[in-house]
Design an enzyme around this catalytic site. Sequence first.
Site, PDB file in Angstrom:
ATOM      1  N   ARG A   1      26.706  29.983-125.201  1.00  0.00           N
ATOM      2  CA  ARG A   1      26.742  31.379-124.774  1.00  0.00           C
ATOM      3  C   ARG A   1      27.928  31.630-123.841  1.00  0.00           C
ATOM      4  NH1 ARG A   1      25.057  34.301-120.430  1.00  0.00           N
ATOM      5  NH2 ARG A   1      24.366  36.423-120.847  1.00  0.00           N
TER       6      ARG A   1
ATOM      7  N   CYS B   1      10.961  -2.128 -92.427  1.00  0.00           N
ATOM      8  CA  CYS B   1       9.985  -2.059 -93.513  1.00  0.00           C
ATOM      9  C   CYS B   1       8.594  -1.720 -92.966  1.00  0.00           C
ATOM     10  CB  CYS B   1       9.945  -3.385 -94.263  1.00  0.00           C
ATOM     11  SG  CYS B   1       8.647  -3.437 -95.513  1.00  0.00           S
TER      12      CYS B   1
ATOM     13  N   GLU C   1       7.557  37.240-127.448  1.00  0.00           N
ATOM     14  CA  GLU C   1       8.102  35.936-127.860  1.00  0.00           C
ATOM     15  C   GLU C   1       8.066  34.969-126.675  1.00  0.00           C
ATOM     16  OE1 GLU C   1      11.653  38.423-130.076  1.00  0.00           O
ATOM     17  OE2 GLU C   1      12.145  36.773-128.733  1.00  0.00           O
TER      18      GLU C   1
ATOM     19  N   CYS D   1      13.817  -3.339 -98.585  1.00  0.00           N
ATOM     20  CA  CYS D   1      13.326  -4.463 -97.803  1.00  0.00           C
ATOM     21  C   CYS D   1      13.690  -5.718 -98.583  1.00  0.00           C
ATOM     22  CB  CYS D   1      11.811  -4.387 -97.626  1.00  0.00           C
ATOM     23  SG  CYS D   1      11.149  -5.870 -96.846  1.00  0.00           S
TER      24      CYS D   1
ATOM     25  N   LYS E   1       8.454  36.749-116.428  1.00  0.00           N
ATOM     26  CA  LYS E   1       8.397  35.355-115.958  1.00  0.00           C
ATOM     27  C   LYS E   1       6.968  34.920-115.641  1.00  0.00           C
ATOM     28  CE  LYS E   1      12.852  34.428-115.724  1.00  0.00           C
ATOM     29  NZ  LYS E   1      13.573  33.418-114.996  1.00  0.00           N
TER      30      LYS E   1
ATOM     31  N   CYS F   1       6.345  -5.150 -93.572  1.00  0.00           N
ATOM     32  CA  CYS F   1       6.574  -6.446 -92.923  1.00  0.00           C
ATOM     33  C   CYS F   1       7.455  -6.353 -91.681  1.00  0.00           C
ATOM     34  CB  CYS F   1       7.200  -7.422 -93.914  1.00  0.00           C
ATOM     35  SG  CYS F   1       8.875  -6.962 -94.386  1.00  0.00           S
TER      36      CYS F   1
ATOM     37  N   ASP G   1      13.075  27.815-122.418  1.00  0.00           N
ATOM     38  CA  ASP G   1      13.874  27.355-121.291  1.00  0.00           C
ATOM     39  C   ASP G   1      14.882  26.322-121.794  1.00  0.00           C
ATOM     40  OD1 ASP G   1      14.833  27.008-118.783  1.00  0.00           O
ATOM     41  OD2 ASP G   1      13.176  25.771-118.074  1.00  0.00           O
TER      42      ASP G   1
ATOM     43  N   CYS H   1       7.626 -10.008 -98.173  1.00  0.00           N
ATOM     44  CA  CYS H   1       7.019  -8.727 -97.765  1.00  0.00           C
ATOM     45  C   CYS H   1       5.727  -8.464 -98.546  1.00  0.00           C
ATOM     46  CB  CYS H   1       8.016  -7.601 -98.004  1.00  0.00           C
ATOM     47  SG  CYS H   1       7.296  -5.969 -97.760  1.00  0.00           S
TER      48      CYS H   1
ATOM     49  N   LYS I   1       9.780  32.827-123.901  1.00  0.00           N
ATOM     50  CA  LYS I   1      11.114  32.743-123.301  1.00  0.00           C
ATOM     51  C   LYS I   1      11.409  31.248-123.182  1.00  0.00           C
ATOM     52  CE  LYS I   1      14.339  34.460-119.858  1.00  0.00           C
ATOM     53  NZ  LYS I   1      15.241  33.385-120.109  1.00  0.00           N
TER      54      LYS I   1
ATOM     55  N   TYR J   1      16.038  33.562-132.164  1.00  0.00           N
ATOM     56  CA  TYR J   1      15.315  34.743-131.707  1.00  0.00           C
ATOM     57  C   TYR J   1      15.960  36.052-132.120  1.00  0.00           C
ATOM     58  CZ  TYR J   1      18.134  33.615-127.503  1.00  0.00           C
ATOM     59  OH  TYR J   1      19.129  33.266-126.642  1.00  0.00           O
TER      60      TYR J   1
HETATM   61  S1  IVH Z   1      16.908  37.706-126.492  1.00  0.00           S
HETATM   62  C1  IVH Z   1      19.468  40.852-126.516  1.00  0.00           C
HETATM   63  N1  IVH Z   1      14.814  36.176-126.716  1.00  0.00           N
HETATM   64  O1  IVH Z   1      17.150  34.151-122.038  1.00  0.00           O
HETATM   65  C2  IVH Z   1      18.801  39.914-125.646  1.00  0.00           C
HETATM   66  N2  IVH Z   1      16.509  35.548-125.191  1.00  0.00           N
HETATM   67  O2  IVH Z   1      17.755  35.729-119.752  1.00  0.00           O
HETATM   68  C3  IVH Z   1      19.343  38.565-125.762  1.00  0.00           C
HETATM   69  N3  IVH Z   1      16.081  33.419-124.024  1.00  0.00           N
HETATM   70  O3  IVH Z   1      20.577  34.313-122.753  1.00  0.00           O
HETATM   71  C4  IVH Z   1      18.396  37.495-125.551  1.00  0.00           C
HETATM   72  N4  IVH Z   1      14.161  32.980-125.000  1.00  0.00           N
HETATM   73  O4  IVH Z   1      19.247  32.231-123.449  1.00  0.00           O
HETATM   74  C5  IVH Z   1      15.992  36.360-126.094  1.00  0.00           C
HETATM   75  N5  IVH Z   1      12.920  34.874-127.046  1.00  0.00           N
HETATM   76  C6  IVH Z   1      14.084  35.064-126.435  1.00  0.00           C
HETATM   77  C7  IVH Z   1      14.606  34.157-125.496  1.00  0.00           C
HETATM   78  C8  IVH Z   1      15.828  34.433-124.879  1.00  0.00           C
HETATM   79  C9  IVH Z   1      15.063  32.559-124.137  1.00  0.00           C
HETATM   80  C10 IVH Z   1      17.215  33.241-123.107  1.00  0.00           C
HETATM   81  C11 IVH Z   1      18.562  33.425-123.707  1.00  0.00           C
HETATM   82  C12 IVH Z   1      19.219  34.544-122.938  1.00  0.00           C
HETATM   83  C13 IVH Z   1      18.465  34.480-121.650  1.00  0.00           C
HETATM   84  C14 IVH Z   1      18.494  35.798-120.925  1.00  0.00           C
END
Ligand code: IVH
Length: 676
Positions: free
Chosen positions: A144, A421, A121, A437, A327, A424, A125, A442, A123, A233
Amino acid sequence: MAKTKKPAKAESFKPGDYAQLIDELYFHNRKYYLEDDPEISDAEYDDLMRLLKAVEALHPDWVRPDSPSLKVGGEVREDFAEVKHDPPMMSLDNAMNVAELRAFHDRLVKAGLKKPVYHIEPKFDGLAIDLVYEDGVLVVGSTRGDGETGEDITHNVRTVANIPLRLMLEKPPKKLSVRGEVIIKLTDFQKLNEKQAKEGKKLFANPRNTAAGALRQQDSAEAKNKMLSFFPYTLAKLEDSKKRFAKEMRQQDTIWSSVFPALGFQTSTYHRTTDIEGVEKYYEEMITNRANVEYDLDGLVIKLNDTTEWENFGATTKAPRWAIALKFPARSGITKLEQVVYQVGRTGVVTPVAELTPINLGGVMVSRASLHNADEIERLDLHEGDYVEVVRSGDVIPKVVSAKPEKRAKGARKVKFLKKCPSCGNALEREDVFFRCVNSACPEMNEAFLQFFVSKNGLDIESLGSEWVAKLYQKKVIADYADLFAIKKDDLMQFEGMGEILAAKILQSIDARRKVTFPRLLTAVGIPNVGEHVASILAEHFDSPESLAKASLEELTNIHEIGPGTAASVQAWFADKTNSGRLKKLIKNGVEILREERKRVSDAFAGKTFVFTGTLTRFSRDDAEAEVKARGGRASSSVSKKTDFVVVGSDAGSKAQKASELGVKILSEAEFAAML
Ligand code: IVH
């Protein structure tokens, strides 16, 4: 969906009609968000929504917690209650590279995993939230927090366009919680910042922080306009829904492809693979592809697809063992600071820029990065020849985030911000975090300023590009923007690369701007703190440069939305003889300021703010607002504590409701007419 047989007027609605109207709106929501196949136009949808709000204004006791009207925002919460997460919201272990991914895989194999199927999936941000649905209706949305306890942000969560207030199930489970991430799509983020820039407001730093701020707003209308999106998710509190989706719940990929959509959630893309090599391959692909994704990606989350395995592998106190966040390589790196150079902007602000030994950051060669201002140089404790960490995120300009003192040459000198500056030589003046400035002659500032003046955000002189303006200035054909309007063909023809056709085009587009509205001119002449929005407010109160120049500090700060800083910079600008001289020359060179005729009738409404809502019969909305302004009052579009009167027409919606909650005086159209 066939249109429901419902009364045309809110007054005739019965409870059954109200329920049908809600269903109709839900149907169209689904068409729009999930099927991408709308049956009605946005305007028709808005009409339905308006009708719904009118009904709810008449029958506040009917309003259901899943009413689509709650999506519009405007609910205000002073403080946020605590919400206990059951079960707690876990976090994820990180793998920083492929080797650490392998280690994760090896641990699972060692612990007994036979034939892995991995669900990959994005991740996201953004910010993790928990959505609790009871009998199919969204009852609590929370942050959270520390994983155990979060904050109740239901009012803001409800405004997120693609979060359903009601699950799209015939027989919804008693209780179900959907967990996922709130983000701002990159295109939406860009729109937000364009709006900020237009209004002369500070830009948002990045989508994540903006989303975080939005979720913690007291007024949900503020959250609403941050254009948040949600991606689920995982599901929790599955008790009886486990039975419902028994088959689907065993596979993560069917949760994503079947369960989430059935509940009414949009999902993002995912990928499934049966071996760890497949994960690696997808990861490599996504590293190059991440720029094409519509939101910021932190990396990938790799989970075991078979959810029955999850219990076998269990979790540590912090994170599950069956999942890992993989990551992406940081778009950052360490390189050498060659030198600090300084740029003079159009308002005279001097910006330090780091010139770097070129470095490849995620596929892009970077050799310059902004250092923002003097405080930033101080914060970095920057020394000459330092090694610095540079980050490139999204399409944002690269930024120096830290210096590496351990790699510093002995005796290296501290970087000291300029006192004079660079263009000038005038002494710089400090203003907040900036050095400016203030010499209106200038050269570098004037060049930058002229480039702004002809640009889209300035007077928009179409055929005169920024390079040509710079040339005209350097060759002393023009000394300032007023001179643009005295340019002759011969002035242009002396330049290499200039032809008859281009010269004619340039002269034509200059001529096209000889008539200019006052707010447009005010924006273009570059008064510090005066962007398009502030300019239009000033132009509402003053109709010429002369009257604005004469305004006292008090007169200016009495205007709603004009603070002391803006007022002072307006005064300082006009006090500078160069500026007022240029304006005079502009008029002399044949520029005409268009005046919008506005007769001042009286000062009867001075200092009073009016909001009009619903349909008026005697006035158009514009006319009603003009009447208010003609009496020295102000018309606003949103109700707040500062509103004095809300004038309610027919089919009025949430604004009328909000007015009565805030104790703002409500007027009928007839009462308003009587006041006039
Ligand atoms: S699952 C049981 N899936 O990452 C595991 N988390 O580093 C719970 N996050 O607090 C999280 N994308 O805010 C899961 N596809 C994804 C995610 C995801 C982003 C975030 C989430 C979590 C944090 C943990």
